[in-house]
Design an enzyme around this catalytic site. Sequence first.
Site, PDB file in Angstrom:
ATOM      1  N   TRP A  65       0.784  -1.228   0.262  1.00  0.00           N
ATOM      2  CA  TRP A  65       0.510   0.076   0.171  1.00  0.00           C
ATOM      3  C   TRP A  65       0.589   1.550   0.286  1.00  0.00           C
ATOM      4  O   TRP A  65       0.020   2.561   0.292  1.00  0.00           O
ATOM      5  CB  TRP A  65      -0.480   0.020   1.050  1.00  0.00           C
ATOM      6  N   ASN A  66       2.172   1.149   0.863  1.00  0.00           N
ATOM      7  CA  ASN A  66       2.833   1.764   0.197  1.00  0.00           C
ATOM      8  C   ASN A  66       2.900   3.142  -0.659  1.00  0.00           C
ATOM      9  O   ASN A  66       3.147   5.148  -1.182  1.00  0.00           O
ATOM     10  CB  ASN A  66       4.110   2.184   1.027  1.00  0.00           C
TER      11      ASN A  66
ATOM     12  N   GLU B   4      -5.183  -4.633   0.514  1.00  0.00           N
ATOM     13  CA  GLU B   4      -6.351  -4.561   0.485  1.00  0.00           C
ATOM     14  C   GLU B   4      -6.817  -2.745   0.798  1.00  0.00           C
ATOM     15  O   GLU B   4      -7.971  -2.353   0.749  1.00  0.00           O
ATOM     16  CB  GLU B   4      -6.547  -5.390   1.637  1.00  0.00           C
TER      17      GLU B   4
ATOM     18  N   THR C 195       5.250 -11.003   6.251  1.00  0.00           N
ATOM     19  CA  THR C 195       4.853 -11.294   5.078  1.00  0.00           C
ATOM     20  C   THR C 195       5.518 -12.390   4.206  1.00  0.00           C
ATOM     21  O   THR C 195       5.145 -13.233   3.158  1.00  0.00           O
ATOM     22  CB  THR C 195       3.869 -10.584   4.620  1.00  0.00           C
TER      23      THR C 195
ATOM     24  N   GLU D  38      10.741  -8.410  -2.272  1.00  0.00           N
ATOM     25  CA  GLU D  38      11.662  -6.970  -1.970  1.00  0.00           C
ATOM     26  C   GLU D  38      10.853  -6.457  -0.521  1.00  0.00           C
ATOM     27  O   GLU D  38       9.403  -6.590  -0.776  1.00  0.00           O
ATOM     28  CB  GLU D  38      10.868  -5.924  -2.926  1.00  0.00           C
TER      29      GLU D  38
ATOM     30  N   GLY E  26      11.476  -5.636   3.901  1.00  0.00           N
ATOM     31  CA  GLY E  26      11.922  -4.082   4.486  1.00  0.00           C
ATOM     32  C   GLY E  26      12.661  -3.977   4.484  1.00  0.00           C
ATOM     33  O   GLY E  26      13.533  -4.170   4.218  1.00  0.00           O
TER      34      GLY E  26
ATOM     35  N   CYS F   5      10.383   1.725   2.215  1.00  0.00           N
ATOM     36  CA  CYS F   5      10.693   0.628   2.470  1.00  0.00           C
ATOM     37  C   CYS F   5      12.513   0.997   2.397  1.00  0.00           C
ATOM     38  O   CYS F   5      13.150   0.894   3.086  1.00  0.00           O
ATOM     39  CB  CYS F   5      10.694  -0.748   1.056  1.00  0.00           C
TER      40      CYS F   5
ATOM     41  N   GLU G 180      11.566  -1.700  12.214  1.00  0.00           N
ATOM     42  CA  GLU G 180      11.726  -0.644  10.579  1.00  0.00           C
ATOM     43  C   GLU G 180      10.201   0.584  11.038  1.00  0.00           C
ATOM     44  O   GLU G 180       9.311  -0.870  11.284  1.00  0.00           O
ATOM     45  CB  GLU G 180      11.250  -1.295   8.920  1.00  0.00           C
TER      46      GLU G 180
ATOM     47  N   GLY H  84      14.810  -9.329   1.195  1.00  0.00           N
ATOM     48  CA  GLY H  84      14.289  -9.531  -0.168  1.00  0.00           C
ATOM     49  C   GLY H  84      15.419 -10.669  -0.514  1.00  0.00           C
ATOM     50  O   GLY H  84      16.571 -11.137  -0.264  1.00  0.00           O
TER      51      GLY H  84
ATOM     52  N   GLU I 260      13.450  -5.721  -8.637  1.00  0.00           N
ATOM     53  CA  GLU I 260      12.807  -5.817 -10.115  1.00  0.00           C
ATOM     54  C   GLU I 260      13.429  -5.147 -11.347  1.00  0.00           C
ATOM     55  O   GLU I 260      12.679  -5.541 -11.886  1.00  0.00           O
ATOM     56  CB  GLU I 260      11.665  -5.051  -9.276  1.00  0.00           C
TER      57      GLU I 260
HETATM   58  P1  ADP Z   1       0.971  -5.326   5.880  1.00  0.00           P
HETATM   59  O1  ADP Z   1       1.479  -5.800   7.112  1.00  0.00           O
HETATM   60  O2  ADP Z   1       2.372  -3.663   5.702  1.00  0.00           O
HETATM   61  O3  ADP Z   1       0.130  -4.500   5.207  1.00  0.00           O
HETATM   62  P2  ADP Z   1       1.706  -7.065   4.412  1.00  0.00           P
HETATM   63  O4  ADP Z   1       3.273  -7.233   3.621  1.00  0.00           O
HETATM   64  O5  ADP Z   1       1.415  -8.503   4.612  1.00  0.00           O
HETATM   65  O6  ADP Z   1       2.141  -5.762   4.721  1.00  0.00           O
HETATM   66  O7  ADP Z   1       1.346  -6.472   2.611  1.00  0.00           O
HETATM   67  C1  ADP Z   1       1.285  -6.505   1.431  1.00  0.00           C
HETATM   68  C2  ADP Z   1       0.723  -7.225  -0.010  1.00  0.00           C
HETATM   69  O8  ADP Z   1       0.660  -8.377   0.573  1.00  0.00           O
HETATM   70  C3  ADP Z   1      -0.678  -7.081  -0.007  1.00  0.00           C
HETATM   71  O9  ADP Z   1      -1.668  -7.028  -0.697  1.00  0.00           O
HETATM   72  C4  ADP Z   1      -1.454  -7.959   1.009  1.00  0.00           C
HETATM   73  O10 ADP Z   1      -2.259  -8.479   1.013  1.00  0.00           O
HETATM   74  C5  ADP Z   1      -0.558  -8.877   0.952  1.00  0.00           C
HETATM   75  N1  ADP Z   1      -0.317 -10.859   1.931  1.00  0.00           N
HETATM   76  C6  ADP Z   1      -0.624 -10.598   3.302  1.00  0.00           C
HETATM   77  N2  ADP Z   1      -0.624 -11.564   3.470  1.00  0.00           N
HETATM   78  C7  ADP Z   1      -0.107 -12.537   2.631  1.00  0.00           C
HETATM   79  C8  ADP Z   1      -0.267 -13.945   2.279  1.00  0.00           C
HETATM   80  N3  ADP Z   1      -0.019 -14.463   2.839  1.00  0.00           N
HETATM   81  N4  ADP Z   1      -0.387 -14.673   1.035  1.00  0.00           N
HETATM   82  C9  ADP Z   1      -0.065 -13.482  -0.052  1.00  0.00           C
HETATM   83  N5  ADP Z   1      -0.581 -11.686   0.319  1.00  0.00           N
HETATM   84  C10 ADP Z   1      -0.546 -12.091   1.036  1.00  0.00           C
END
Ligand code: ADP
Length: 501
Positions: free
Chosen positions: A166-167, A193, A247, A265, A267, A299, A398, A471, A475
């Site tokens: 989202w950033n 989301e 994640t 890519e 943190g 990041c 971070e 990472g 990219e």
């Molecule tokens: P934050 O924790 O800051 O919301 P994330 O790294 O979790 O950031 O989110 C980055 C992207 O990864 C978003 O598009 C999110 O929906 C997606 N995401 C989060 N969890 C999962 C997962 N288990 N599998 C695949 N995509 C994911």
Amino acid sequence: MSKVQRGNISEYLPADCMSGSTLWIGGKWEAASDGRTFDTVDPATGNPIISISRAGAGDVQRAVDAAKIGAKVWAELDGMQRAGIMRKAAELIREHRLALGALDSIDSGKAISETSGRNTDGAAGMFDFFSGITDKIRGSVIDMGPKKTGLVEREPYGVVGAISPWNFPMTNATTKIAPILACGNALILKPAEQTPLSALLLAHLLDLAGLPKGVFNVITGLGAEAGAALVEHPDVPKISFTGSTATGRRIAAAAGERLKSVTLELGGKSPFIVFDDADLDTAASGAVTTVFMNQGQTCTSCAKVLVARPLLAAFIEKCKERVAKISIGDPLDPSTDLGPIVSQQQLDRVNRLLSEGVAAGATKLALSAKYSPMVGGCFIAPLIVTDLDPASSLAREEIFGPVMSVSPFDNDEEAYAAANDTEYGLAASVWTSSLARAETARRAINTGIVWINCVHTLSLNTPVPGRKSSGLGSEYGWEAVDNYMRLKTTVTMFGDYKGLF
Ligand code: ADP
């Protein structure tokens, strides 16, 4: 710049998206098969913007089916034809800069001057840059001796899954879309989301540019549902992810289970080193830029500032003077520099790290900026913290908020040790007027990118390869070809084959 209004969202989005059908599958807008939705929220006001389709595994399956057809059609075009469509996409992105910028600003809280300016230029630039490689991809011929020819070719993966954060919603999405397409793949994008809106307009613009149906698909939904289903799908052999390290680890584990290729890519906790021979004014400008741009939600932000002890007080003063000129408020006001943090959840996280840091002895220095928070918004004023306990979460994690941590050092070795004392290895920025020191520093610091007397100075041709927990792969630049294509070796024999048996 004409005024962007929160109430005018329908002017910027394709009409079907306004009624909750935000899955772009095979060139059509669809709702989630079970009808589920979620709201995307404006972080400047706390109000919901629109309902977004909440995709599940069945919807991901539909997108994969469409992308498999799209991949075949895309593969039938030659590089020049693909380049033409990508250049058209770049043109349309520039033409729609205000709408794309408005969507990112309303959805993420980023300032409209940035989203409709630098960010849109960057997104269009991605398509221009990568349109230039579609017809220049080459393989090699291996000398295997007489009567045999060895060919090594690059082939697209077919269907690539792209998961973006989202950033920088539009920038991060196009950083994936353009090279993935240029390498001849179809893709399914799962935007964050919190910020799905600009991806929806991008889908429409790529369609207008003439991209065949099914080549680009968008699945909106939650990470643990739509994102995880994409990562787990057997017909998606490549995943490209940008987001948090936690994640990223989860995705790498799921991909590892299925032995699929991942580009990550993640943190950082990047150092900013000011040596005693640095130009202090320029260094302060660099520090304030890297720490506070995008409210610290970058990041590669080099927010762990290490300053030669004799310069410490003067450096902090110079940073304060610069911060005083930053305006923080309504992201839709063209004169605003910075808006809110992306969500209440992120704001809570920043505040938690600050409280933990203060509990471990850190001092917060108040800064005066032009701070005009909006009611109900996720606003936070910029801060400098000193006296950090190096073991505290504030010093080690971070922050992803507008917080500059400043610590003194007494000799160069101490600065390098502090810079490398982190699980991350993304970026570093070093300020010195000595060539020898700059050379020593760039060798001593274990990060994927080192900026000397600058920070965030990048071109589309510059890879940013994260190391350690930051990472895998990179990219940007030509190196993207290695991410989004796989090798195929063919050996042809035109003499008599003699087997072992
Ligand atoms: P934050 O924790 O800051 O919301 P994330 O790294 O979790 O950031 O989110 C980055 C992207 O990864 C978003 O598009 C999110 O929906 C997606 N995401 C989060 N969890 C999962 C997962 N288990 N599998 C695949 N995509 C994911």
